[in-house]
Design a protein around this motif. Structure first.
Motif, short mmCIF file in Angstrom:
data_model
loop_
_atom_site.label_atom_id
_atom_site.label_comp_id
_atom_site.label_asym_id
_atom_site.label_seq_id
_atom_site.Cartn_x
_atom_site.Cartn_y
_atom_site.Cartn_z
N SER A 111 0.83 -1.20 0.00
CA SER A 111 0.00 0.00 0.00
C SER A 111 0.87 1.25 0.00
O SER A 111 2.03 1.23 0.39
CB SER A 111 -0.93 0.01 1.21
N ALA A 115 -3.39 3.77 -2.52
CA ALA A 115 -3.55 2.60 -3.40
C ALA A 115 -3.19 1.34 -2.62
O ALA A 115 -2.33 1.37 -1.73
CB ALA A 115 -2.68 2.72 -4.64
N ARG A 116 -3.84 0.26 -2.97
CA ARG A 116 -3.61 -1.01 -2.27
C ARG A 116 -3.52 -2.13 -3.31
O ARG A 116 -4.41 -2.27 -4.15
CB ARG A 116 -4.75 -1.30 -1.30
N HIS A 118 -3.09 -6.23 -3.69
CA HIS A 118 -3.25 -7.49 -2.96
C HIS A 118 -2.76 -8.63 -3.85
O HIS A 118 -3.28 -8.82 -4.96
CB HIS A 118 -4.73 -7.68 -2.60
N GLU A 131 -4.60 -7.89 -7.34
CA GLU A 131 -5.81 -7.08 -7.25
C GLU A 131 -5.45 -5.67 -6.79
O GLU A 131 -4.89 -5.50 -5.71
CB GLU A 131 -6.80 -7.72 -6.28
N LEU A 132 -5.78 -4.68 -7.62
CA LEU A 132 -5.47 -3.29 -7.33
C LEU A 132 -6.73 -2.52 -6.98
O LEU A 132 -7.76 -2.65 -7.65
CB LEU A 132 -4.80 -2.64 -8.55
N GLU A 133 -6.62 -1.71 -5.92
CA GLU A 133 -7.66 -0.73 -5.57
C GLU A 133 -6.97 0.60 -5.34
O GLU A 133 -5.97 0.68 -4.63
CB GLU A 133 -8.41 -1.15 -4.31
N SER A 134 -7.51 1.66 -5.95
CA SER A 134 -6.89 2.98 -5.81
C SER A 134 -7.98 4.03 -5.62
O SER A 134 -9.03 3.98 -6.29
CB SER A 134 -6.06 3.32 -7.05
N ARG A 260 -9.64 2.66 -11.24
CA ARG A 260 -9.54 2.60 -9.77
C ARG A 260 -9.36 1.16 -9.29
O ARG A 260 -8.89 0.95 -8.17
CB ARG A 260 -10.77 3.24 -9.12
N THR A 261 -9.77 0.20 -10.11
CA THR A 261 -9.59 -1.21 -9.76
C THR A 261 -9.06 -1.95 -10.98
O THR A 261 -9.40 -1.60 -12.12
CB THR A 261 -10.91 -1.86 -9.31
N GLN A 262 -8.23 -2.93 -10.74
CA GLN A 262 -7.72 -3.76 -11.82
C GLN A 262 -7.39 -5.14 -11.28
O GLN A 262 -6.73 -5.27 -10.24
CB GLN A 262 -6.47 -3.14 -12.45
N GLN A 263 -7.86 -6.15 -11.99
CA GLN A 263 -7.56 -7.55 -11.67
C GLN A 263 -6.60 -8.09 -12.72
O GLN A 263 -6.82 -7.91 -13.93
CB GLN A 263 -8.84 -8.38 -11.66
#
Length: 764
Positions: A111, A115-116, A118, A131-134, A260-263
């Motif tokens: 992190s 942004a995080r 996983h 797995e991205l979360e921003s 904002r999200t990406q797998q």
């Protein structure tokens, strides 16, 4: 230490409140608040049989991928590749950077900058998840990087990373992989070529086994491995080249619009298939299964790790908590290959990186590891797998057991081809196809030298190391209650080899096959790699005594009467364990009755203590074994905590608390790399898994030892090590407790019927 069974104390312990389920402390998680400098500062992440080395360098997130069974034509264990993730604008360059290995969940979280990221591996499907979360939109660029973008001539010291080890009279080539980009996917694979002789075929030819080649188990031909990187919503972004450490690579990229999200998923597949199309179909099937289970995969993986940690634990408080923290970290590394087809390698497992970061003399590709990829060294592998009994990781023993079962027929054919008798002959430096490593076997051999023998000063006549795995197979019947009928023929075949081969050798020397007492003449033999050309080696005698005894103790129905009588007769013919008197009149265990030379620095004279358990706490002649520890000059000279050395285990089994604690502290001290349990290289490679395994065994033995039905608690446990623990014992037994100031404050024995077998330490 003296022991007693105290009914009053025992009842008080059992009446204490039950121990709550003990989760792994969050303090054992590994947390970094600054990025790494290179792959040497990577963090492990894995599951099933996949291992990742994860690190952040110059704002990029990178990870190497490794998987069980990726053996190429030369029997090197190739990595499927490296993945690089770059975010714009980059959130991982700031002061709020954090990277954490969450042991309880088996994953890694990175992190920074709101942004995080996983990263986790599905335990039940060979899939890597990113797995991205921003909080704000970022552009994501993912690059698949391969150093095998062209054929590579392997020469010099780099040959030590495959099964040739030294240059043969022809070129050794690591052939290029195939990589292709299509839409939002990057597919990559390596398929072993069939148009050139591979290392197994070369080995068979050079070892005179060509007549039975068609009968041999072959894990090399048509082996194919690779996978596909899938990034929904992303599109091709070209290729590039570069150099990482000392190795050139090519990259294939995909890029996203601001998101904002990406797998991102990487699906890996290893299989021996008759055609490439069949392998591709297998990869497609895995993708379908992964898609069908996507909604539940993470929860199931977290559940698996939760039950893994609750199977067993040793949690030490206070200044020596590093010991138990690193115990858990190393057990995590082992858990990442719980379900592989192939066993965890002692020389790095799934977590090797660029070799120059381990030893500057080896400036080779990330595929390199010293002592090879497909070569299995039993003396080292045993230390990786033995601690899984007391930790209750019985399912994780299967890959190592299956390795031997697959190789059994090949080992039996060796005996038939070379000596015309029965039984499985397993040498040291064994290939994954059950034959000796070709370099250790020796291609330059004297005229008339026995073709079944390794022409090797360290390994000649060293055939007994397989028995430690026979012991583990037998132990699963006691510990887990497993039906081991599928293992019994294997164990019998190993025993048959010693029975028939040493009678053959005796007949070649004279008219009698046994000595004047009717006992075997185990000559020539070996006591580990150290005492050579032995007469009645202690390691051989101890192994045969224990394995034969344990076979005869199997429950009714395992052995037909004729087989039982055969092993009764063989056991009667095993000579006694050799002893000797050293200066000062001290009686000690001897490595053999006689030997010609000393070749290495092991302590096989203490193998009757570990692994064979003929001497130790609660057993006769403990003083003889302790004298060996104290007065045998070579045992004292080579006493150490480094690598595969097992003096910490010897000390624990002898009840030498101070010595065991000191060696265990040193075994479990943080390693030289950023991740504390990446020990080594020791005598082998980094991470040194036989270093970690021997450390685990020693700590377990300090806390609990077993002898038949007896369970000895705290036989070598320091009074100032306060701890909570849960360990497994034979006969489907678990022992949970709390130790405070050298005393057991709470104890739970399951089933309770086993409490009469527990031997408590004398109150201090």
């Amino acid at each position: 230490m003296s022991y007693f069974l105290s009914a009053i104390c025992f009842c008080l312990l059992l009446l204490s409140p039950c121990l709550a389920q003990t989760p792994l402390p969050d303090t054992y998680n590994v947390v970094w608040t600054t990025p790494g400098r290179d792959a040497g500062e990577s963090m492990p992440c894995g599951g099933g049989d996949i291992g990742l080395n994860v690190w952040v360098e110059n704002g990029d997130v990178l990870f190497y991928m490794a998987r069980s069974g990726t053996f190429d034509e030369n029997n090197a264990m190739l990595k499927p590749g490296r993945v690089r993730l770059r975010l714009s604008s980059n959130p991982f360059r700031g002061t709020d950077f954090r990277q954490e290995l969450r042991l309880a969940k088996g994953d890694v979280v990175i992190s920074g900058g709101k942004a995080r990221l996983h990263l986790w591996v599905d335990v039940f499907r060979p899939v890597v998840h990113v797995e991205l979360e921003s909080a704000k939109p970022v552009t994501v660029k993912v690059m698949y990087e391969s150093w095998r973008f062209e054929d590579h001539l392997v020469r010099g010291t780099e040959l030590r990373g495959n099964s040739y080890k030294v240059s043969p009279k022809f070129e050794v080539i690591t052939y290029k992989d195939e990589v292709a980009v299509s839409g939002n996917e990057i597919q990559f694979y390596h398929r072993n070529r069939a148009d050139r002789e591979n290392v197994m075929a070369y080995t068979v030819r050079m070892q005179g086994m060509a007549a039975v080649k068609d009968q041999l188990f072959d894990p090399i031909t048509n082996n194919t491995f690779g996978g596909v990187l899938v990034a929904p919503g992303m599109k091709p972004a070209g290729t590039d080249t570069g150099t990482y450490m000392n190795t050139r690579y090519r990259s294939w990229a995909l890029v996203s619009k601001p998101v904002r999200t990406q797998q991102i998923d990487v699906v890996l597949h290893v299989d021996q298939t008759p055609t490439l199309e069949a392998w591709t179909a297998g990869l497609a099937k895995i993708r379908q299964e992964a898609a069908a289970t996507r909604k539940t995969a993470l929860a199931r993986t977290h559940d698996w790790w939760a039950q893994f940690w609750n199977r067993s634990y040793i949690l030490i408080e206070g200044p020596d908590s590093t010991v138990s923290r690193n115990y858990q970290l190393f057990r995590y590394l082992l858990g990442c290959n719980a379900y592989g087809k192939w066993p965890t390698k002692f020389n790095g497992g799934l977590f090797t990186v660029d070799p120059v970061l381990t030893n500057k003399l080896y400036a080779h590709t990330p595929d390199f590891r010293l002592w090879g990829g497909g070569t299995m060294t039993a003396q080292n592998q045993r230390l990786v797998y033995h601690p899984m009994l007391k930790s209750g990781d019985f399912d994780m023993l299967k890959p190592q057991f299956d390795f031997y079962l697959r190789s059994q027929r090949n080992a039996e054919l060796r005996s038939q081809v070379y000596w015309k008798h029965n039984g499985a002959c397993f040498t040291e430096q064994l290939e994954n196809f059950g034959l000796p490593n070709i370099m250790e076997y020796g291609v330059k051999r004297p005229e008339g030298y026995d073709p079944g023998m390794e022409y090797n000063a360290w390994l000649e006549y060293e055939w007994d190391t397989v028995f430690e795995f026979c012991l583990m197979m037998l132990e699963t019947e006691r510990y887990e209650g497993r039906d081991i009928r599928s293992y019994v023929p294997f164990i019998e075949s190993c025993l048959t080899f010693f029975d028939e081969h040493y009678q053959l050798l005796a007949k070649q020397r004279g008219t009698k096959v046994f000595d004047e007492k009717g006992q075997y003449i185990f000559y020539p033999g070996s006591a580990a790699e150290t005492y050579k050309m032995t007469y009645n080696s202690t390691t051989v005698i101890s192994a045969l005594r224990v394995i034969l005894g344990r076979m005869l103790e199997l429950p009714a129905g395992y052995l037909p009467d004729a087989q039982r009588e055969k092993w009764v007769t063989m056991l009667k013919r095993i000579p006694p364990v050799p002893t000797q008197y050293l200066e000062g009149g001290h009686k000690t265990l001897a490595p053999a009755v006689a030997w010609a030379r000393i070749q290495n620095t092991e302590a096989p004279q203490l193998y009757p203590v570990y692994p064979w358990g003929l001497y130790g706490v609660g057993k006769p002649d403990l003083d003889v074994a302790r004298n060996t520890w104290q007065y045998d000059t070579l045992v004292v000279k080579y006493r150490s905590h480094v690598g595969w050395r097992q003096h910490n285990i010897f000390a624990a089994r002898l009840g030498l608390t101070d010595e065991a604690a000191d060696l265990t502290r040193r075994k479990f001290a943080d390693g030289p790399h950023r991740f504390p349990a990446f020990w080594g290289p020791g005598f082998d490679w980094t991470p040194d898994h036989n270093w970690g395994g021997s450390a685990m065994i020693g700590l377990q033995e300090m806390l609990m030892q077993t002898d038949g039905r007896k369970i000895y608690l705290l036989p070598a446990w320091p009074a100032n090590w306060n701890a909570r623990f849960k360990l497994h014992a034979p006969y489907q037994t678990t022992i949970e407790g709390t130790v405070v100031n050298g005393k057991l404050e709470r104890l739970i024995i399951s089933p309770e019927s086993r409490k009469a077998d527990v031997v408590l330490p004398e109150r201090r």
